[in-house]
Scaffold this active site. Structure first.
Site, PDB file in Angstrom:
ATOM      1  N   ARG A 117      -3.599  -7.544  -5.888  1.00 29.38           N
ATOM      2  CA  ARG A 117      -2.330  -6.868  -5.616  1.00 29.38           C
ATOM      3  C   ARG A 117      -1.444  -7.108  -6.843  1.00 29.38           C
ATOM      4  O   ARG A 117      -1.012  -8.227  -7.094  1.00 29.38           O
ATOM      5  CB  ARG A 117      -1.692  -7.431  -4.347  1.00 29.38           C
ATOM      6  CG  ARG A 117      -0.379  -6.771  -3.931  1.00 29.38           C
ATOM      7  CD  ARG A 117       0.093  -7.401  -2.623  1.00 29.38           C
ATOM      8  NE  ARG A 117       1.425  -6.971  -2.252  1.00 29.38           N
ATOM      9  CZ  ARG A 117       1.702  -5.944  -1.450  1.00 29.38           C
ATOM     10  NH1 ARG A 117       0.696  -5.236  -0.952  1.00 29.38           N
ATOM     11  NH2 ARG A 117       2.951  -5.627  -1.141  1.00 29.38           N
ATOM     12  N   HIS A 151      -1.939   2.788  -3.354  1.00 28.88           N
ATOM     13  CA  HIS A 151      -2.048   1.830  -2.237  1.00 28.88           C
ATOM     14  C   HIS A 151      -3.140   2.320  -1.283  1.00 28.88           C
ATOM     15  O   HIS A 151      -2.879   2.730  -0.153  1.00 28.88           O
ATOM     16  CB  HIS A 151      -0.713   1.708  -1.508  1.00 28.88           C
ATOM     17  CG  HIS A 151      -0.553   0.444  -0.719  1.00 28.88           C
ATOM     18  ND1 HIS A 151      -1.600  -0.429  -0.486  1.00 28.88           N
ATOM     19  CD2 HIS A 151       0.531  -0.094  -0.085  1.00 28.88           C
ATOM     20  CE1 HIS A 151      -1.161  -1.448   0.249  1.00 28.88           C
ATOM     21  NE2 HIS A 151       0.118  -1.272   0.498  1.00 28.88           N
ATOM     22  N   GLN A 161      -3.567   0.884   2.387  1.00 29.99           N
ATOM     23  CA  GLN A 161      -2.555   1.382   3.316  1.00 29.99           C
ATOM     24  C   GLN A 161      -2.937   2.771   3.821  1.00 29.99           C
ATOM     25  O   GLN A 161      -2.801   3.077   5.007  1.00 29.99           O
ATOM     26  CB  GLN A 161      -1.189   1.434   2.629  1.00 29.99           C
ATOM     27  CG  GLN A 161      -0.065   1.899   3.538  1.00 29.99           C
ATOM     28  CD  GLN A 161       0.189   0.954   4.693  1.00 29.99           C
ATOM     29  OE1 GLN A 161       0.410  -0.230   4.488  1.00 29.99           O
ATOM     30  NE2 GLN A 161       0.127   1.464   5.913  1.00 29.99           N
ATOM     31  N   ASP A 205       8.740   5.455   3.546  1.00 28.09           N
ATOM     32  CA  ASP A 205       8.575   4.130   2.949  1.00 28.09           C
ATOM     33  C   ASP A 205       9.932   3.719   2.379  1.00 28.09           C
ATOM     34  O   ASP A 205      10.859   4.543   2.275  1.00 28.09           O
ATOM     35  CB  ASP A 205       7.506   4.188   1.846  1.00 28.09           C
ATOM     36  CG  ASP A 205       7.133   2.814   1.296  1.00 28.09           C
ATOM     37  OD1 ASP A 205       7.501   1.803   1.918  1.00 28.09           O
ATOM     38  OD2 ASP A 205       6.475   2.757   0.241  1.00 28.09           O
ATOM     39  N   CYS A 232       5.084   2.159   6.361  1.00 24.51           N
ATOM     40  CA  CYS A 232       4.147   1.119   5.945  1.00 24.51           C
ATOM     41  C   CYS A 232       4.777  -0.269   5.886  1.00 24.51           C
ATOM     42  O   CYS A 232       4.055  -1.251   5.692  1.00 24.51           O
ATOM     43  CB  CYS A 232       3.511   1.473   4.602  1.00 24.51           C
ATOM     44  SG  CYS A 232       4.703   1.679   3.272  1.00 24.51           S
ATOM     45  N   ARG A 290      -4.088  -2.226   9.494  1.00 21.23           N
ATOM     46  CA  ARG A 290      -4.448  -2.758   8.170  1.00 21.23           C
ATOM     47  C   ARG A 290      -5.591  -3.763   8.318  1.00 21.23           C
ATOM     48  O   ARG A 290      -6.524  -3.775   7.510  1.00 21.23           O
ATOM     49  CB  ARG A 290      -3.229  -3.442   7.525  1.00 21.23           C
ATOM     50  CG  ARG A 290      -2.138  -2.529   7.011  1.00 21.23           C
ATOM     51  CD  ARG A 290      -2.553  -1.775   5.758  1.00 21.23           C
ATOM     52  NE  ARG A 290      -2.944  -2.659   4.672  1.00 21.23           N
ATOM     53  CZ  ARG A 290      -2.101  -3.248   3.830  1.00 21.23           C
ATOM     54  NH1 ARG A 290      -0.796  -3.044   3.926  1.00 21.23           N
ATOM     55  NH2 ARG A 290      -2.551  -4.027   2.843  1.00 21.23           N
TER      56      ARG A 290
END
Length: 305
Positions: free
Chosen positions: A111, A138, A141, A224, A264, A292
């Protein structure tokens, strides 16, 4: 339990665009199965004794916990590797890091900031590399998102997804996933906040600067945060530019009573979404966050040897 195909063993998951619709569906089918197994407390050690390394250059709640718990439920274990604790922080190259960690681990999640760093790591690693987030992508996600959409609506084909706000990394990955799986995608952003041009070229979404136009008739409303990590100095300007693109009860009513709302997380109430909507009857956000875990377990089970 669903049969775990060997066809994806050793594959990297650095961008959604690198996987076909059939490969994404294979992951979703296994994720559904693993979720049911977990809910019944049935053991499903598909990766006994495997080790997952997790490199973090950006902080996380959902990414860290879901990967760490997920590999444990699959019978393996995780190592949290803060970038500042690795020789990466002292100038060791990504190639050297990938070469060494491939000798110790069975899989690697990172990440970080630059997508190029993830791709460089994957080029030199002999174990699967999973993108846990970059500034431009991402993909994990997006897996959880489409899993949640299918779970809630019972289908993917023909579903209309409306993304509102900043056309960021989440938007870019989601639009490609939607296109791969037969969904319609519209992004409503202010001028200057449009999604990445490469993702737009791949996915061919509808683009608009009118959030109400995007929401009308949508099956899914998605948003988001407006100020992501590393953008704090731009916060006031971004709040001004993005005003009017938040999801509130009026926008949900415009979409319709059967529409679901996704985010998210983390959420900034009163900016991109209201608290009433996030906890409202049409919110699927908490299922999305849980998914997730299940989507990433399926991903690890499919790619880790």
């Amino acid at each position: 339990m669903a049969v775990v195909s060997e066809s994806l063993k050793g594959r990297h998951f650095t961008r959604v665009a690198d996987w076909s619709g059939d490969e994404l569906l294979q992951t979703l089918d296994l994720a559904d199965d693993l979720k049911e197994r977990q809910q019944r407390r049935e053991e499903h050690h598909l990766l006994p004794g495997r080790a997952l390394g997790m490199i973090f250059q950006k902080p996380s709640t959902r990414t860290r916990v879901s990967f760490e718990v997920g590999i444990a439920q699959l019978g393996g274990h995780a190592l949290y590797l803060a970038a500042s604790d690795l020789q990466l922080g002292r100038g060791e190259t990504l190639r050297d890091t990938a070469t060494v960690l491939s000798r110790y681990l069975d899989g690697l999640m990172i990440r970080t900031f630059a997508q190029d760093d993830v791709e460089e790591l994957a080029r030199h690693a002999t174990i699967p590399v999973i993108n846990g987030l970059t500034d431009s992508s991402h993909p994990c996600q997006a897996l959880a998102d489409v899993m949640t959409i299918r779970e809630r609506l019972g289908r993917l084909e023909g579903v209309r997804v409306a993304y509102l706000g900043d056309g960021n990394n989440v938007c870019a990955s989601l639009m490609v996933a939607c296109t791969r799986l037969g969904m319609e995608f519209v992004a409503a952003t202010p001028e200057g906040y449009e999604p990445d041009a490469k993702a737009v070229e791949l996915a061919g979404p509808d683009l608009t600067h009118d959030p109400r136009e995007a929401a009308r008739g949508a099956d899914v409303l998605y948003t988001d945060v407006w100020t992501s990590m590393g953008q704090d100095e731009e916060r006031e300007r971004r709040l001004r530019d993005l005003a009017g693109f938040g999801i509130d009860e009026d926008l949900v009513r415009l979409a319709g009573e059967n529409a679901i709302v996704l985010h998210c997380l983390p959420a900034h109430y009163g900016e991109e979404i209201t608290e009433d909507v996030l906890y409202g009857p049409q919110s699927a956000v908490w299922d999305q966050a849980e998914n997730r875990l299940h989507a990433q377990k399926a991903l690890m089970a499919l790619v880790m040897p």
